[in-house]
Design an enzyme around this catalytic site. Structure first.
Site: not given
Ligand code: BGC
Length: 767
Positions: A293
């Site tokens: 993530d």
């Molecule tokens: C979130 C994810 C997301 C990623 C990319 C993160 O902050 O937890 O769910 O896919 O950002 O945008």
């Protein structure tokens, strides 16, 4: 003779062609394709270490967080083969420009893969995932995600960070809105539907988009519902609650997973050898790749399991995270770690292989560019129609009582003369889109106010609108106008709820789950007019509605309905469509009950038979698993939802009274269960018939009820249908410490019911 030979040749060619065609058609074939592996081998042989490590990096375009800060630096990085993927590139011209650098100016011409959070639509925004799950309609979810894939791929996005399959049981957590609710069975059905929709029948077809099951794993268990918080969970709970939807996605052929921010029993999910290498790779044989993530590799320093970025990089990588989203940790440190003998070269090659496998299977090498002319920029009419349908089916009718002297408030009767529409959500386009709305535009949204204005003109009734207050407002200066509108109306519609961008989604945990701001006071003021009043509730989570319920005649939970919010609501409120949604999350009576969900254990002191509506008056009443100041039961149970008609369930029947656990374990035998469901009202309607089981006498305590199957049935007035379910090994087996699943001798209780809080059980013996 030569004619026969040429016929044979044609037939052989046809067979060959159809085999190729079939292999391209199969959603999972790419995972074990010798052809793809050969192509990966050939590439790996030519790649330098820097180019290999390059594939492991993902940057957010334009975000100044890494070595690739600034446009020219990014471009040079691509030329040198140091970037594997970008997220947040949504302009097709830009994506082609970057891709050209990779395809024409880098040494090995390995295409970039562009990822984006396409969560509930790309350009056409559908209801939020929690709403979509409330349809209990996997076919619909698959269609919606297919449309999202068609739109997103038209802009060059071949990878979505969806579906979010985190089981969530704490409505304080803002991200409960992004998933399919509290139940692993329903969550697994939905996980599969999303993967089928995004990836399509042909993984590698032009509109096929790699899906990403996230956030692996147990992110929904965040303590106290606070985002990014720690998770303590037993292996049993992990195996039986949090992992199943991921397993379902893997079985469906999902191409990627995203590791989560949280720790699991002290070990960050992004550095978790057990969940990643052991469960995902070794047990489930997952062949795609895992992306971290955002920054979660680097965050292992904050978690306190790495004192510097090189250590964080090593830990994430060795645990099985292949691609680093925005930590710049792999880019900077993996090559050195290999040199120092801390990371085996084979591990680097394997991670690169997983990424290349997906890129090749997606057809990126053959078709790296997007056709800028055909990128979808306006909303296709068919997609708008699907958005309306999805919204209509996602609404859950929680209450629909008669107003004094009349029938149920909803649907609003034809011939109504004056309707008052009151509240800060009646005309808020932004809030209808909901969290993560990709390329959705506020201009596309038709609000409830806009839809009712059009209808008022058509039907010739008077529509009075008053905003009343702001969502998070403190001023009551708009109350008088609202009360005045209510006083003049035959029917009052209140449009209240949450601020979708501030209060739902990531980083949007709430310590209070009631109506925000002074909306409760507004509601009370309006209700004092004594008119038939329906609340249309826009929320991304279950709210504690106890103070709301007695003040209004009807409540329709509308979530964040997407671009067609208004038309969908209007059709349901006026009865052209009936509410068919059912809750996939339990609604608590009060905040103190959370986390709350239906599949709880019984405890040693269940308060069975006690009147929990009043405080305990003696020790026998007190020393029970209960509150002294609140009931145990929810306000609205999992699976609950009313319709504009009513349904009756006959007694449940089964074909056996007893069945052998050993037979079931050997894959023999099953229990057939039936019940007759009757539409006892005046209107056609749809019921979601749910099957729950409970097991007693097992080696470990089991939930009092677990959902194991459901069927949606459409019934005309007076119509009755026999609904049949079969239960076998899959439904009855329990996870054992040796990681096998076994049916144990037990007493099996079965409910065929309208929701988790109703139904008359039957009992069967598992000998
Ligand atoms: C979130 C994810 C997301 C990623 C990319 C993160 O902050 O937890 O769910 O896919 O950002 O945008």
């Amino acid at each position: 003779m030569s004619k026969i030979r040429s016929v044979i040749v044609v037939v052989l060619l046809w067979c060959l062609a159809s085999t190729l065609f079939v292999s391209a058609q199969t959603r999972k074939q790419w995972q074990n394709s010798p052809d793809i592996e050969r192509r990966v081998d050939a590439l790996l042989k030519q790649m330098s270490q820097a180019e290999k490590v390059g594939q492991l990096n993902q940057y957010s375009y334009g975000t100044p967080t890494g070595p690739a800060t600034g446009r020219s630096a990014v471009e040079d990085s691509i030329r040198r083969g140091e970037v594997g993927s970008f997220l947040n590139v949504t302009d097709p011209a830009l994506s082609n420009r970057l891709q050209r650098l990779a395809m024409e100016e880098s040494r090995l011409k390995i295409p970039l893969i562009f990822g984006l959070d396409v969560i509930h639509g790309y350009r056409t925004i559908f209801p939020v995932p929690l709403a979509l799950s409330s349809t209990w309609d996997a076919g619909l979810v698959e269609r919606v995600s297919r449309i999202a894939a068609e739109e997103a791929t038209s802009a060059g996005i071949r990878w979505t960070f969806s579906p979010m399959v985190d089981i969530a049981r704490d409505p304080r957590w803002g991200r409960i809105v992004e998933g399919a609710g509290e139940d692993p069975y329903l969550g697994s059905i939905m996980a599969r539907a999303y993967v089928r929709g995004y990836q399509g029948e042909t993984f590698g077809g032009p509109t096929s988009m790699a899906a990403c099951a996230k956030h692996y794993v147990a992110y929904g268990g965040a303590e106290a519902g606070r985002d990014y918080n720690s998770v303590e969970t037993s292996e049993r709970q992990l195996r039986e609650v949090y992992l199943p939807p991921f397993k379902a996605a893997v079985d469906e052929g999902v191409a990627t997973l995203m590791s989560s921010f949280n720790t699991i029993n002290g070990v960050p999910a992004t550095g978790n050898e057990f969940t990643l290498n052991q469960v995902l790779r070794r047990e489930w044989n997952f062949r795609g790749f895992v992306v971290s993530d955002w920054g979660s590799v680097g965050e292992m320093m904050a978690h306190g399991v790495a004192n510097d970025l090189p250590t964080a990089a090593r830990k994430g990588f060795l645990a099985g995270v292949d691609m680093d989203m925005e930590s710049n940790a792999y880019f900077r440190h993996i090559a050195d770690a290999v040199k120092a003998g801390q990371v085996p070269q084979a591990a680097v090659d394997e991670a690169v292989r997983r990424i290349l496998r997906v890129k090749i299977a997606l057809g990126l090498f053959e078709k790296p560019y997007v056709d800028e002319k055909t990128a979808i920029t306006t909303l296709p009419a068919a997609n708008v129609a699907a958005a309306r349908e999805a919204a209509e089916k996602s609404f859950v009718l929680l209450k629909n009582d008669a107003a004094s002297g009349g029938g149920p408030v909803l649907p609003i009767r034809p011939g109504v003369r004056t309707v008052a529409l009151i509240g800060p959500l009646a005309d808020s386009r932004a809030d209808m889109l909901g969290t993560w709305s990709a390329q959705g535009k506020q201009d596309d949204v038709v609000t409830l106010r806009a839809a009712l204005e059009a209808r008022a003109k058509r039907d010739g009734f008077r529509l009075l609108y008053a905003k009343g207050t702001e969502i998070r407002g403190t001023s009551d200066s708009g109350f008088a106008e609202a009360a005045d509108a209510a006083a003049q109306a035959d029917v009052v519609l209140l449009a209240l709820g949450e601020d979708q961008s501030w209060m739902t989604g990531e980083g949007a945990s709430r310590a209070f789950i009631d109506l925000p701001g002074n909306q409760q006071q507004l509601l009370e003021r309006v209700a004092a007019a004594g008119k038939p009043t329906a609340l249309v509730l826009f929320s991304g989570r279950p709210l504690a509605l106890t103070p709301v319920v007695p003040r209004v005649n009807a409540i329709l939970e509308a979530w964040s309905p997407g671009v067609q919010a208004g038309p969908a609501l209007e059709r349901v409120l006026f009865g052209e469509a009936a509410p068919v949604g059912r809750l996939t999350v339990t609604f608590p009576r009060s905040l103190g009950q959370v986390p709350i969900y239906h599949s709880v254990l019984n405890t040693g002191r269940p308060p069975i038979g006690l009147d929990l509506t009043r405080p305990p008056t003696n020790g026998g009443e007190k020393y029970r698993s209960r509150y002294v100041d609140e009931q145990n039961t929810p306000l609205y149970p999992f699976g609950f939802g009313l319709s504009y008609t009513s349904f009756d369930y006959s007694a449940t029947q089964s074909n056996v009274q007893q069945i052998s656990a050993a037979d079931l374990n050997a894959g023999r035998g099953q229990v057939r269960v039936t019940a007759d469901v009757k539409n006892t009202g005046q209107r056609a309607g749809e019921e979601v018939v749910q099957l729950y089981i409970g097991l007693r006498g097992t080696s470990v305590a089991r939930p009092v009820r677990e959902l194991k199957a459901f069927q949606r049935v459409a019934l005309g007035p007076g119509e009755s249908r026999r609904v049949e379910f079969t239960i076998g090994r899959n439904e009855l087996a329990i996870w054992q410490r040796d990681t096998t699943y076994t049916v144990e001798p037990a007493e099996l209780t079965i409910w065929v019911a309208a929701n988790a809080g109703s139904g008359t059980p039957i009992t069967i013996s598992l000998k």
